[in-house]
Design an enzyme around this catalytic site. Structure first.
Site, PDB file in Angstrom:
ATOM      1  N   GLU A 138      37.105  39.504  44.682  1.00 23.16           N
ATOM      2  CA  GLU A 138      37.828  38.269  44.377  1.00 23.16           C
ATOM      3  C   GLU A 138      39.152  38.241  45.136  1.00 23.16           C
ATOM      4  OE1 GLU A 138      37.939  38.654  40.117  1.00 23.16           O
ATOM      5  OE2 GLU A 138      35.747  38.682  40.063  1.00 23.16           O
ATOM      6  N   SER A 184      32.983  36.668  39.513  1.00 18.72           N
ATOM      7  CA  SER A 184      31.635  37.058  39.067  1.00 18.72           C
ATOM      8  C   SER A 184      31.425  38.538  39.341  1.00 18.72           C
ATOM      9  CB  SER A 184      30.573  36.257  39.841  1.00 18.72           C
ATOM     10  OG  SER A 184      30.696  34.881  39.640  1.00 18.72           O
ATOM     11  N   GLU A 185      31.968  39.388  38.495  1.00 17.60           N
ATOM     12  CA  GLU A 185      31.885  40.829  38.784  1.00 17.60           C
ATOM     13  C   GLU A 185      30.451  41.334  38.807  1.00 17.60           C
ATOM     14  OE1 GLU A 185      34.135  39.508  36.794  1.00 17.60           O
ATOM     15  OE2 GLU A 185      36.053  40.052  37.716  1.00 17.60           O
ATOM     16  N   GLN A 220      39.364  43.278  40.977  1.00 14.22           N
ATOM     17  CA  GLN A 220      40.774  42.886  41.107  1.00 14.22           C
ATOM     18  C   GLN A 220      41.663  43.767  40.220  1.00 14.22           C
ATOM     19  OE1 GLN A 220      42.245  38.642  40.321  1.00 14.22           O
ATOM     20  NE2 GLN A 220      42.123  38.924  42.546  1.00 14.22           N
ATOM     21  N   PHE A 221      41.191  44.061  39.052  1.00 14.24           N
ATOM     22  CA  PHE A 221      41.739  45.129  38.214  1.00 14.24           C
ATOM     23  C   PHE A 221      40.548  45.920  37.715  1.00 14.24           C
ATOM     24  CE2 PHE A 221      45.232  42.215  38.258  1.00 14.24           C
ATOM     25  CZ  PHE A 221      46.372  43.008  38.197  1.00 14.24           C
ATOM     26  N   ASP A 262      39.980  47.057  35.022  1.00 12.83           N
ATOM     27  CA  ASP A 262      39.609  46.586  33.680  1.00 12.83           C
ATOM     28  C   ASP A 262      38.436  45.603  33.752  1.00 12.83           C
ATOM     29  OD1 ASP A 262      42.632  47.057  32.090  1.00 12.83           O
ATOM     30  OD2 ASP A 262      42.529  46.966  34.264  1.00 12.83           O
ATOM     31  N   ILE A 307      35.935  45.583  35.482  1.00 13.42           N
ATOM     32  CA  ILE A 307      34.665  46.214  35.831  1.00 13.42           C
ATOM     33  C   ILE A 307      33.659  46.091  34.689  1.00 13.42           C
ATOM     34  CG2 ILE A 307      35.073  48.583  34.980  1.00 13.42           C
ATOM     35  CD1 ILE A 307      34.081  49.591  37.738  1.00 13.42           C
ATOM     36  N   HIS A 345      45.019  44.996  31.895  1.00 10.64           N
ATOM     37  CA  HIS A 345      45.475  45.346  33.242  1.00 10.64           C
ATOM     38  C   HIS A 345      46.062  46.756  33.254  1.00 10.64           C
ATOM     39  CE1 HIS A 345      45.281  40.969  33.379  1.00 10.64           C
ATOM     40  NE2 HIS A 345      45.276  41.023  34.691  1.00 10.64           N
TER      41      HIS A 345
END
Lengths: 335, 376
Positions: free
Chosen positions: A35, A65-66, A88-89, A91, A93, A135
């Site tokens: 992202e 959209s992980e 992006q973080f 977290d 995931i 985060h």
């Protein structure tokens, strides 16, 4: 006239950036997806300039959209590519969890070796920055409990670059935890090599500080807390050996064992929650393998079994600190 | 390509009852006969395994494709050998039926052998995955078949990645993913199709709408009449096929595949069908109770073999007398015998079964192998 001295030292973030760029340059079959990694260059700038250099086909700005990011990366790897997928973080995931643990991690196993997935999922992780619940996480235990994934967590610029390059050359999926509080830390800037010279192999711990009285095993942000605690211990007449794991899976058990056989005392520190955290795994292994070498019960300092709260007093209350580590280390030394 | 309504209930010409679309109109009489044979083959795989299990020669759960075979056969018939597929549990025959056009016993064809698939069903070391995961959780990188997990819709992202990589390499392969209507409620279904739409990836999402997600009926799964409208939300085409009519499936999938191969992007093709029996064979008895009898009778009333034979007679590619041979249609596994199938179908599958039965189980220590690729 000599040119004015220019510092060649690099920070942790620059080291990561170089690793990705070098590997993209040398491996035409490598792609990046995540992202905001292209046009923006990443929320923290780890992929800054990458899309301009390698094009939008190889540096893909993904929708939020992980699961698709990981799954698409998995399909690309199935068809011969190497993929760096950014969270992006770290977290976030959790939104891609099934695609990681069921689809990607098991691929080599369930195909009896037919398919390897050379994917690196990397992202900013860890607390101490007031990032609050979503985060600040260190969720490495979820993945340590999912066979088929390697787990890496560097604490220095050299390791950040060398381990990321090695991860991107590894044929197995790797979850790569970056310490975002270290990204721009001036104090840890150092000279970082270019190209193959920079490589740091996975699965090798590093002794950050030699000592005789106690072994402190840790990784990531906590390496620096432990080094400070070691200085406190010096004043109390104890010398601590600090082992930076760098790679959690595969674990360099030998380096820990050798150290414990020398010091006969063990403290493990990590910022993930206590119950079923990685510190517990290290304690269990040492208890099994080196019980007769221990002069004190092995101990651990971890985050409390809580989420990571936002404001400073709350965050400090739950995370490991120099004080908590010093206190626990003294207890182990004086047992 | 625009959304279309089911064609079977449109114009009522005396004959033929199905007006061939632009793709099926080009099929030769030989193609018709091959398609019919393939329908028999898919059906025979299903009933043979149920019989083998009743004889105690087989463990594990069977997820029957009975009554849904036209979707597998019609879809695969329009693909090129190098295209990719991603089957699910109910599409077990797809593994050996991919690229069957290149010759059933052609060792170079881009599909698994029937021996390999039977070895997987029997849990033998000769299975492509060496029997490490069960039933349909196999695949082949070499044959372009994505390996599925139990998480439904979970391979659509991988389908996107595979064709993205292929396109980068200059290829024009399409990936056809098979899904039940139940899996359309998964978040990853949305994420993957959205991604495919953004990047105009050649991914065709086939929805086998058999009206039941295990024990949950369609009206509790989604609130749409047709999944074609779901496609509107992604800005991609949605098509509807009569899942009992192999010609209609072939027409709609071919249209979607051509669209994809031309670089125009993904699409959704809903094939309307009905699950003839339980979710798996363990569920047959309960399914007979939780589903209304009249619904089941209606759902089974258009056996794809019968539908195809009727159309072939109308098209003049099968003689009425020939249509009365091999009456497998409309019969359950316990009612049907080998005489109800063409001998080449029985022989072909028997080779697979014998190979599987005579193959060894994997060595126990293989359970600890291949977690990682070693040497790194």
């Amino acid at each position: 006239m000599a040119a004015p001295a220019v510092s060649t030292k690099k920070n942790y973030l620059t080291a990561l950036k170089e690793a990705i760029s070098e590997e993209m340059g040398s491996n035409p079959d490598m792609l990046c997806i995540g992202e905001d990694i292209g046009i923006l260059g990443g929320a923290f700038g780890v992929t800054d300039g990458l899309q301009a250099k390698f094009g939008a086909e190889r540096v893909i700005d993904a929708p939020i959209s992980e699961a698709a990011i990981v799954g698409v990366a998995c399909g690309m790897c199935l068809n011969g590519k190497t993929v760096m997928a950014e969270m992006q973080f770290i977290d976030f995931i959790s939104c891609g969890f099934d695609q990681i643990v069921n689809m990607t991690a098991t691929y080599h196993y369930r195909t009896a070796g037919e398919v390897a997935i050379p994917m690196v999922i990397r992202g900013p992780a860890g607390g101490y920055g007031g990032g609050a619940l979503y985060h600040s996480q260190m969720n490495e235990a979820w993945f340590a409990n999912s066979p088929g994934l390697k787990i890496v967590c560097p604490s220095t610029p050299k390791d950040a670059k060398g381990l990321l390059k090695a991860s991107l050359r590894d044929p197995n999926p790797v979850i790569f935890y970056e310490m975002k509080e270290l990204y721009r830390q001036r104090a840890i800037e150092e000279d970082v090599a270019d190209g193959d010279e920079a490589l740091v192999p996975l699965g090798q711990a590093q002794v950050r500080r030699k000592g005789e009285s106690l072994t402190i095993v840790t990784y990531g942000n906590n390496v620096y807390h432990c080094l400070q605690a070691a200085e406190n211990l010096d004043k109390e007449g104890f010398s601590a050996e600090v082992v930076d794991l760098r790679t959690l899976v595969p674990l360099d058990q030998n380096t820990i064992l050798e150290s414990v056989k020398k010091t006969n005392r063990l403290l493990v520190v990590n910022e993930a929650p206590r119950t079923c955290g990685f510190a517990g795994e290290v304690l269990a292994r040492i208890a099994e393998e080196a019980f007769e070498h221990l002069d004190a019960p092995p101990s651990r300092i971890t985050r409390l079994d809580t989420p990571v709260p936002w404001v400073k007093p709350l965050e400090s209350f739950v995370l490991p600190s120099v004080e908590k580590i010093t206190e626990a280390a003294l207890r182990v030394c004086r047992y | 390509m625009a959304s279309t309504a089911t064609e079977s209930d449109q114009k009522k010409k005396p004959r033929p009852t199905y007006t061939p679309g632009p793709y099926s109109a080009k099929l030769t009489p030989e193609d018709h006969r091959e398609l019919l044979l393939q329908l028999y083959l898919a059906r025979y795989f299903d009933v043979r395994l149920i019989k083998e299990k009743k004889r105690g020669r087989l463990r594990g759960t069977l997820y029957s494709s009975h009554n849904q075979e036209a979707i597998i056969v019609g879809s695969l018939f329009g693909l090129k050998p190098e295209d990719w597929i991603s089957p699910i549990h109910r599409d077990m025959p797809a593994f050996f039926m991919k690229d069957l056009r290149s010759g059933w016993r052609n060792p170079d064809r881009m599909g698994m052998t029937v021996q390999e698939v039977c070895a997987q069903v029997w849990g033998r070391a000769t299975s492509p995955g060496r029997a490490r995961d069960n039933w349909s959780h196999i695949g082949s990188k070499a044959k372009h078949i994505i390996h599925s997990t139990s998480m439904l819709a979970g391979t659509i992202p991988a389908a996107c990645g595979v064709v993205y990589a292929d396109r980068m390499n200059g290829g024009d392969a399409v990936c056809l993913t098979f899904n039940g209507e139940g899996s359309t409620a998964q978040g990853v279904f949305h994420e993957a199709i959205n991604f495919a739409a953004v990047h105009k990836l050649p991914v065709v999402t086939v929805i086998e709408n058999n009206q039941w997600a295990y024990g949950t009926p369609a009206e509790l799964e989604y609130s749409l009449e047709d999944f074609a409208r779901r496609a509107d939300g992604y800005g991609i085409p949605g098509l509807i096929a009569d899942g009992q009519n192999v010609f209609d499936v072939y027409d709609k999938i071919s249209e979607a595949v051509e669209w994809a191969r031309a670089g125009k992007g993904p699409s959704i093709v809903e094939c309307k069908t009905f699950r003839a029996y339980g979710h798996g064979d363990h569920d047959d008895d309960r399914a007979a109770k939780y589903r209304p009898a009249d619904e089941v009778e209606e759902g089974r009333s258009r056996d794809p073999i019968a539908v195809m034979k009727k159309l072939m007679v109308e098209f003049g590619t099968l003689k009425p007398d020939e249509a009365k041979e091999f009456m497998a249609e409309g019969k359950g596994a316990s009612e049907v015998t080998n005489d109800d199938f063409p001998p080449q179908v029985v022989d072909y599958l028997s080779e697979g079964v014998e190979f599987a039965v005579n193959s060894p189980e994997p060595a126990a220590e293989e359970g600890g192998m291949w977690v990682f690729k070693e040497g790194h």
